[in-house]
Design a protein around this motif. Structure first.
Motif, PDB file in Angstrom:
ATOM      1  N   HIS A 181     -21.690 -12.621  40.469  1.00 44.73           N
ATOM      2  CA  HIS A 181     -21.235 -12.679  41.854  1.00 44.73           C
ATOM      3  C   HIS A 181     -22.135 -11.844  42.759  1.00 44.73           C
ATOM      4  N   PRO A 182     -23.093 -12.494  43.417  1.00 44.65           N
ATOM      5  CA  PRO A 182     -24.018 -11.795  44.311  1.00 44.65           C
ATOM      6  C   PRO A 182     -23.319 -10.977  45.391  1.00 44.65           C
ATOM      7  N   LEU A 183     -22.139 -11.377  45.814  1.00 42.10           N
ATOM      8  CA  LEU A 183     -21.437 -10.619  46.845  1.00 42.10           C
ATOM      9  C   LEU A 183     -21.232  -9.170  46.395  1.00 42.10           C
ATOM     10  N   GLY A 184     -20.819  -8.996  45.169  1.00 35.17           N
ATOM     11  CA  GLY A 184     -20.580  -7.646  44.663  1.00 35.17           C
ATOM     12  C   GLY A 184     -21.849  -6.819  44.624  1.00 35.17           C
ATOM     13  N   GLU A 185     -22.942  -7.421  44.152  1.00 34.52           N
ATOM     14  CA  GLU A 185     -24.216  -6.704  44.075  1.00 34.52           C
ATOM     15  C   GLU A 185     -24.718  -6.347  45.470  1.00 34.52           C
ATOM     16  N   GLU A 186     -24.599  -7.290  46.399  1.00 33.92           N
ATOM     17  CA  GLU A 186     -25.023  -7.038  47.782  1.00 33.92           C
ATOM     18  C   GLU A 186     -24.214  -5.901  48.395  1.00 33.92           C
ATOM     19  N   PHE A 187     -22.921  -5.913  48.118  1.00 33.92           N
ATOM     20  CA  PHE A 187     -22.009  -4.967  48.764  1.00 33.92           C
ATOM     21  C   PHE A 187     -22.102  -3.574  48.170  1.00 33.92           C
ATOM     22  N   MET A 188     -22.074  -3.490  46.817  1.00 35.97           N
ATOM     23  CA  MET A 188     -21.966  -2.183  46.176  1.00 35.97           C
ATOM     24  C   MET A 188     -23.314  -1.550  45.836  1.00 35.97           C
ATOM     25  N   PHE A 189     -24.369  -2.366  45.719  1.00 36.37           N
ATOM     26  CA  PHE A 189     -25.673  -1.813  45.353  1.00 36.37           C
ATOM     27  C   PHE A 189     -26.697  -1.928  46.486  1.00 36.37           C
ATOM     28  N   ILE A 190     -26.967  -3.142  46.941  1.00 41.09           N
ATOM     29  CA  ILE A 190     -27.971  -3.325  48.000  1.00 41.09           C
ATOM     30  C   ILE A 190     -27.550  -2.611  49.271  1.00 41.09           C
ATOM     31  N   ALA A 191     -26.290  -2.750  49.648  1.00 39.78           N
ATOM     32  CA  ALA A 191     -25.819  -2.081  50.864  1.00 39.78           C
ATOM     33  C   ALA A 191     -25.893  -0.568  50.712  1.00 39.78           C
ATOM     34  N   ARG A 192     -25.713  -0.060  49.467  1.00 41.79           N
ATOM     35  CA  ARG A 192     -25.843   1.384  49.244  1.00 41.79           C
ATOM     36  C   ARG A 192     -27.286   1.822  49.408  1.00 41.79           C
ATOM     37  N   LEU A 193     -28.227   0.995  48.950  1.00 37.26           N
ATOM     38  CA  LEU A 193     -29.637   1.281  49.183  1.00 37.26           C
ATOM     39  C   LEU A 193     -29.934   1.309  50.681  1.00 37.26           C
ATOM     40  N   ASN A 194     -29.369   0.337  51.386  1.00 43.62           N
ATOM     41  CA  ASN A 194     -29.599   0.263  52.827  1.00 43.62           C
ATOM     42  C   ASN A 194     -29.024   1.477  53.541  1.00 43.62           C
ATOM     43  N   ARG A 195     -27.857   1.927  53.103  1.00 45.00           N
ATOM     44  CA  ARG A 195     -27.261   3.133  53.697  1.00 45.00           C
ATOM     45  C   ARG A 195     -28.180   4.326  53.512  1.00 45.00           C
ATOM     46  N   ALA A 196     -28.759   4.440  52.319  1.00 39.89           N
ATOM     47  CA  ALA A 196     -29.635   5.571  52.034  1.00 39.89           C
ATOM     48  C   ALA A 196     -30.920   5.502  52.847  1.00 39.89           C
ATOM     49  N   GLY A 197     -31.318   4.301  53.197  1.00 39.97           N
ATOM     50  CA  GLY A 197     -32.554   4.137  53.949  1.00 39.97           C
ATOM     51  C   GLY A 197     -32.319   3.613  55.347  1.00 39.97           C
ATOM     52  N   GLN A 198     -31.329   4.174  56.026  1.00 38.09           N
ATOM     53  CA  GLN A 198     -30.983   3.677  57.354  1.00 38.09           C
ATOM     54  C   GLN A 198     -32.146   3.770  58.334  1.00 38.09           C
ATOM     55  N   LYS A 199     -33.083   4.705  58.095  1.00 40.55           N
ATOM     56  CA  LYS A 199     -34.220   4.839  58.986  1.00 40.55           C
ATOM     57  C   LYS A 199     -35.341   3.876  58.628  1.00 40.55           C
ATOM     58  N   ALA A 200     -35.204   3.193  57.488  1.00 40.51           N
ATOM     59  CA  ALA A 200     -36.206   2.208  57.087  1.00 40.51           C
ATOM     60  C   ALA A 200     -36.002   0.934  57.890  1.00 40.51           C
ATOM     61  N   GLU A 201     -37.042   0.499  58.551  1.00 40.92           N
ATOM     62  CA  GLU A 201     -36.893  -0.631  59.462  1.00 40.92           C
ATOM     63  C   GLU A 201     -37.412  -1.929  58.877  1.00 40.92           C
ATOM     64  N   THR A 202     -38.151  -1.877  57.790  1.00 39.48           N
ATOM     65  CA  THR A 202     -38.739  -3.086  57.236  1.00 39.48           C
ATOM     66  C   THR A 202     -38.294  -3.311  55.798  1.00 39.48           C
ATOM     67  N   LYS A 203     -38.503  -4.537  55.336  1.00 37.80           N
ATOM     68  CA  LYS A 203     -38.196  -4.872  53.945  1.00 37.80           C
ATOM     69  C   LYS A 203     -39.053  -4.034  53.002  1.00 37.80           C
TER      70      LYS A 203
END
Length: 280
Positions: A181-203
C-alpha cells in the motif's frame, strides 16, 4: 555471471554429478567448560552482542539483495521501494536497540563487570561521533516514528510533509503477501523525510537527505560490528590465547550463494500452483 568457487562432485559411481559451490567459513568454537568459565556478565554481553550482530548483518545482506532498479512503472516501483526500505528501516532500528544495550541505563542492562563497562563506555564515546553526523537525527526519527511503532500522533504530524503528487493508493493481490500500500509508505516514511527536509526545495535535495540516512546506517552497522569484535578480543580471545579458529570449506548448493549484481529478491511471490487465470 555469478563468480563462485565450484566443481562437479560425484555422489557415487555411475550417478549423475552434482554441482556444488564452496564457501570457506572460519569457526571459533568454545566448549561448554570454556564458556562457563567466563564471568557471567561477560558471557551475557557476548551472547547478546553476537545475537544482535547476527540479526543486523543478516538484515543488511537481505537489504542488498532487495535493492532493485526502478522499472518506470509507478505501480511496480512502489513495491520495489517498499521492500527495500522495510529492510533498511529494520537494520536502523536494530542499531538503535544496540545503543540501548551499550549505554547500560536500562534496568535490565545493569552490570558491575569492569571489562563490560569499559568496552561499552568506549563504544558509547565512538557512537557520539555518529550522533554528530548528517543523517543521525533523521535515522532516529524514522526509528521512533516509522520503524518499530505504529502511532497516530506521528501520522498527524506527517500530514504537513505529504506531497500533493504522492501516490495515495492501495495495491491488492490474490496472495496477501503480494499486497502493498503506497499510501502508507508515502504517509509514514516519505512524508517524514519531507518533514525533516522542509528547507529542501528540490527533488535532488530530498534524495540527498535519503542518501545521508542510508550512509549513516552503513557506518552505524560498521560501528556495531566493531563493538562486537572488541568484546570478542577482550572477553574471549584473551582468556584462551592458545585457542585457534578453524577455517573449513563447506560444499553447498549454488542456490545458497550469489552476488548482488546477479541475484535480486523477487518483488512478487508465486507458488507452484499459481496461474495467471487464478491471479487475475
Amino acid at each position: 555471471m555469478m563468480r563462485l568457487n565450484a566443481i562437479y562432485c560425484v555422489k557415487a559411481q555411475g550417478e549423475e554429478m552434482d554441482f556444488k559451490a564452496i564457501e570457506h567459513i572460519t569457526e571459533y568454537r568454545l566448549t561448554w567448560d570454556e564458556f562457563t568459565s567466563i564471568p557471567e556478565d561477560q558471557r551475557a554481553a557476548v551472547a547478546v552482542a553476537s545475537y544482535a550482530v547476527s540479526e543486523i548483518n543478516a538484515l543488511s545482506r537481505l537489504y542488498l539483495f532487495a535493492v532493485q532498479e526502478m522499472t518506470g512503472n509507478p505501480v511496480i516501483d512502489g513495491a520495489v521501494f517498499i521492500q527495500a526500505n522495510v529492510l533498511l528501516r529494520a537494520v536502523s532500528s536494530k542499531v538503535f536497540e544496540f545503543t540501548q544495550l551499550i549505554n547500560l541505563k536500562d534496568k535490565h542492562n545493569k552490570t558491575n563487570d569492569p571489562i563490560v563497562k569499559k568496552i561499552f563506555s568506549d563504544a558509547e564515546v565512538a557512537f557520539q561521533e555518529l550522533k554528530n553526523r548528517e543523517g543521525f537525527q533523521l535515522a532516529q526519527a524514522i526509528r521512533n516514528e516509522a520503524s518499530n511503532h505504529y502511532r497516530l500522533k506521528p501520522a498527524r504530524s506527517n500530514m504537513k510533509g505529504l506531497a500533493e503528487q504522492a501516490r495515495l493508493s492501495f495495491c491488492m493481490h490474490r496472495m496477501s503477501g503480494n499486497s502493498y500500500h503506497p499510501l502508507g509508505e508515502e504517509f509514514m516514511f516519505i512524508a517524514r523525510l519531507n518533514r525533516a527536509g522542509q528547507k529542501a526545495e528540490t527533488k535532488e535535495d530530498k534524495l540527498k537527505l535519503h542518501s545521508e540516512w542510508f550512509e549513516w546506517n552503513i557506518d552505524a552497522v560498521r560501528w556495531v560490528n566493531g563493538v562486537f569484535r572488541e568484546l570478542m578480543k577482550e572477553i574471549v580471545l584473551k582468556k584462551f590465547p592458545s585457542k585457534r579458529a578453524v577455517k573449513v570449506p563447506h560444499w553447498i548448493n549454488p542456490k545458497l550463494v550469489g552476488e548482488v549484481d546477479d541475484h535480486k529478491a523477487p518483488i512478487f511471490l508465486r507458488t507452484h500452483n499459481w496461474s495467471r487465470k487464478l491471479a487475475s
